[in-house]
Design a protein around this motif. Structure first.
Motif, mmCIF file in Angstrom:
data_model
loop_
_atom_site.group_PDB
_atom_site.id
_atom_site.type_symbol
_atom_site.label_atom_id
_atom_site.label_comp_id
_atom_site.label_asym_id
_atom_site.label_seq_id
_atom_site.Cartn_x
_atom_site.Cartn_y
_atom_site.Cartn_z
ATOM 1 N N LYS A 50 0.826 -1.203 0.000
ATOM 2 C CA LYS A 50 0.000 0.000 0.000
ATOM 3 C C LYS A 50 0.856 1.246 0.000
ATOM 4 O O LYS A 50 0.562 2.231 -0.691
ATOM 5 C CB LYS A 50 -0.911 -0.019 1.241
ATOM 6 C CG LYS A 50 -1.907 1.140 1.276
ATOM 7 C CD LYS A 50 -2.909 1.032 0.156
ATOM 8 C CE LYS A 50 -3.972 2.121 0.261
ATOM 9 N NZ LYS A 50 -4.927 2.066 -0.849
ATOM 10 N N GLN A 109 2.144 1.810 -3.485
ATOM 11 C CA GLN A 109 1.093 2.359 -4.335
ATOM 12 C C GLN A 109 0.894 3.840 -4.044
ATOM 13 O O GLN A 109 0.711 4.652 -4.954
ATOM 14 C CB GLN A 109 -0.211 1.601 -4.111
ATOM 15 C CG GLN A 109 -0.207 0.187 -4.666
ATOM 16 C CD GLN A 109 -1.511 -0.524 -4.400
ATOM 17 O OE1 GLN A 109 -2.246 -0.195 -3.483
ATOM 18 N NE2 GLN A 109 -1.798 -1.519 -5.196
ATOM 19 N N ALA A 110 0.941 4.205 -2.772
ATOM 20 C CA ALA A 110 0.776 5.603 -2.395
ATOM 21 C C ALA A 110 1.888 6.458 -2.991
ATOM 22 O O ALA A 110 1.653 7.555 -3.484
ATOM 23 C CB ALA A 110 0.761 5.735 -0.875
ATOM 24 N N ARG A 158 -1.649 14.640 -2.728
ATOM 25 C CA ARG A 158 -1.169 13.296 -2.446
ATOM 26 C C ARG A 158 -2.269 12.442 -1.814
ATOM 27 O O ARG A 158 -2.555 11.349 -2.256
ATOM 28 C CB ARG A 158 0.051 13.361 -1.532
ATOM 29 C CG ARG A 158 1.328 13.823 -2.213
ATOM 30 C CD ARG A 158 2.527 13.602 -1.308
ATOM 31 N NE ARG A 158 3.750 14.023 -1.943
ATOM 32 C CZ ARG A 158 4.291 15.222 -1.806
ATOM 33 N NH1 ARG A 158 3.692 16.129 -1.062
ATOM 34 N NH2 ARG A 158 5.421 15.533 -2.410
ATOM 35 N N SER A 159 -2.905 12.958 -0.763
ATOM 36 C CA SER A 159 -3.897 12.161 -0.057
ATOM 37 C C SER A 159 -5.087 11.872 -0.953
ATOM 38 O O SER A 159 -5.644 10.789 -0.932
ATOM 39 C CB SER A 159 -4.335 12.881 1.222
ATOM 40 O OG SER A 159 -4.890 14.155 0.919
ATOM 41 N N THR A 160 -5.472 12.834 -1.784
ATOM 42 C CA THR A 160 -6.605 12.632 -2.668
ATOM 43 C C THR A 160 -6.291 11.594 -3.730
ATOM 44 O O THR A 160 -7.088 10.687 -3.980
ATOM 45 C CB THR A 160 -7.000 13.966 -3.333
ATOM 46 O OG1 THR A 160 -7.350 14.904 -2.330
ATOM 47 C CG2 THR A 160 -8.175 13.782 -4.270
ATOM 48 N N VAL A 162 -4.029 9.174 -3.805
ATOM 49 C CA VAL A 162 -3.866 7.826 -3.271
ATOM 50 C C VAL A 162 -5.225 7.163 -3.109
ATOM 51 O O VAL A 162 -5.414 5.985 -3.424
ATOM 52 C CB VAL A 162 -3.118 7.860 -1.925
ATOM 53 C CG1 VAL A 162 -3.158 6.497 -1.244
ATOM 54 C CG2 VAL A 162 -1.676 8.287 -2.138
ATOM 55 N N ASP A 163 -6.199 7.938 -2.644
ATOM 56 C CA ASP A 163 -7.545 7.400 -2.462
ATOM 57 C C ASP A 163 -8.195 7.023 -3.784
ATOM 58 O O ASP A 163 -9.081 6.160 -3.813
ATOM 59 C CB ASP A 163 -8.427 8.419 -1.733
ATOM 60 C CG ASP A 163 -7.992 8.640 -0.297
ATOM 61 O OD1 ASP A 163 -7.292 7.765 0.248
ATOM 62 O OD2 ASP A 163 -8.344 9.692 0.271
ATOM 63 N N LYS A 164 -7.777 7.653 -4.881
ATOM 64 C CA LYS A 164 -8.389 7.401 -6.184
ATOM 65 C C LYS A 164 -7.748 6.236 -6.935
ATOM 66 O O LYS A 164 -8.290 5.773 -7.939
ATOM 67 C CB LYS A 164 -8.295 8.648 -7.068
ATOM 68 C CG LYS A 164 -8.874 9.914 -6.459
ATOM 69 C CD LYS A 164 -10.349 9.799 -6.182
ATOM 70 C CE LYS A 164 -10.912 11.120 -5.674
ATOM 71 N NZ LYS A 164 -12.332 11.014 -5.265
ATOM 72 N N ILE A 216 -7.050 2.719 -8.100
ATOM 73 C CA ILE A 216 -7.892 1.527 -7.968
ATOM 74 C C ILE A 216 -7.224 0.248 -8.473
ATOM 75 O O ILE A 216 -7.807 -0.830 -8.343
ATOM 76 C CB ILE A 216 -9.246 1.710 -8.684
ATOM 77 C CG1 ILE A 216 -9.070 1.875 -10.204
ATOM 78 C CG2 ILE A 216 -10.023 2.885 -8.086
ATOM 79 C CD1 ILE A 216 -10.377 1.817 -10.975
ATOM 80 N N PHE A 246 -6.646 5.697 -12.031
ATOM 81 C CA PHE A 246 -7.349 6.480 -11.030
ATOM 82 C C PHE A 246 -8.820 6.624 -11.409
ATOM 83 O O PHE A 246 -9.148 6.851 -12.584
ATOM 84 C CB PHE A 246 -6.727 7.877 -10.908
ATOM 85 C CG PHE A 246 -5.309 7.860 -10.427
ATOM 86 C CD1 PHE A 246 -5.028 7.844 -9.075
ATOM 87 C CD2 PHE A 246 -4.257 7.844 -11.333
ATOM 88 C CE1 PHE A 246 -3.713 7.829 -8.621
ATOM 89 C CE2 PHE A 246 -2.941 7.828 -10.890
ATOM 90 C CZ PHE A 246 -2.674 7.815 -9.525
#
Length: 208
Positions: free
Chosen positions: A6, A9-10, A39-41, A43-45, A47, A193
């Motif tokens: 993870k 990936q981040a 960055r935080s946005t 990483v959340d996207k 898939i 993403f």
């Protein structure tokens, strides 16, 4: 192991958004958010599982295996050595997307590529097809770019699109076609993403 994966990936997601040496893109239309928020946005996207070992190739004998390389996110690449020119689809690579996609979602695909041997007489190589496609019949295109330039430095190639239907995990593929010329390319990670519905595609990076 999952924590390390993870984290990797981040890191890849952050590198795609904030840039890296050799990364080619046009400026997005909207002003970018502060780097930490980006960055935080992003990483959340993310898939998919973007790692180089997830590429499968066709049209090459023997099939290439990942090797260590400098200058690209993740530090590994796959060499695509096209020894005979043919149809673009005669040599290619495919990576299965492990993430789910919903109808109306805005998608951005980014693939790290560089040319280590250019076609004779050319100043750059070309990637005829960069494609995200849903499996099954008939084929459904989710994101696509065509005839994208590839230079000798690491370049991020982009394709974007809006999903016309729901696609289950493992039921879509990232596809590259490279068989049209005698050339040697190296493939790095492929990052997919999903921005959800109603995202302004004008904000996404574009191929130059």
């Amino acid at each position: 192991m999952k924590t390390l994966k993870k984290a990797a990936q981040a890191g890849m997601a952050a590198a795609l958004l904030v840039g890296a040496p050799g990364m080619a893109q046009t400026e997005p239309a909207a002003a970018p958010a502060p780097p930490q928020a980006q960055r935080s946005t992003m990483v959340d996207k993310l898939i998919n599982s973007p790692f180089v070992q997830n590429w499968n190739t066709w049209g090459l004998t023997p099939s290439p295996t990942p090797h260590d390389v400098q200058g690209v996110t993740g530090g590994r690449a796959l060499t695509i050595d096209v020894k005979r020119a043919g149809d673009p689809w005669s040599v290619g690579a495919v990576m299965t997307n492990s993430g789910a996609i919903k109808a109306g979602d805005v998608l951005l695909l980014g693939v790290w590529v560089r040319a280590t041997k250019l076609p004779k007489g050319q100043s750059e190589a070309r990637m005829p097809v960069v494609l995200l496609e849903a499996q099954g019949e008939p084929k459904v295109t989710l994101a696509q770019a065509s005839n994208v330039a590839v230079g000798e430095g690491w370049t991020m190639l982009y394709a974007s699109g809006v999903a016309p239907k729901d696609v289950a995990p493992g039921q879509s593929n990232i596809i590259l076609q490279m068989g049209q010329a005698v050339q040697t390319l190296e493939l790095g990670p492929a990052l997919l993403f999903d921005f959800g519905p109603d995202y302004d595609r004008a904000r996404l990076p574009q191929n130059p």
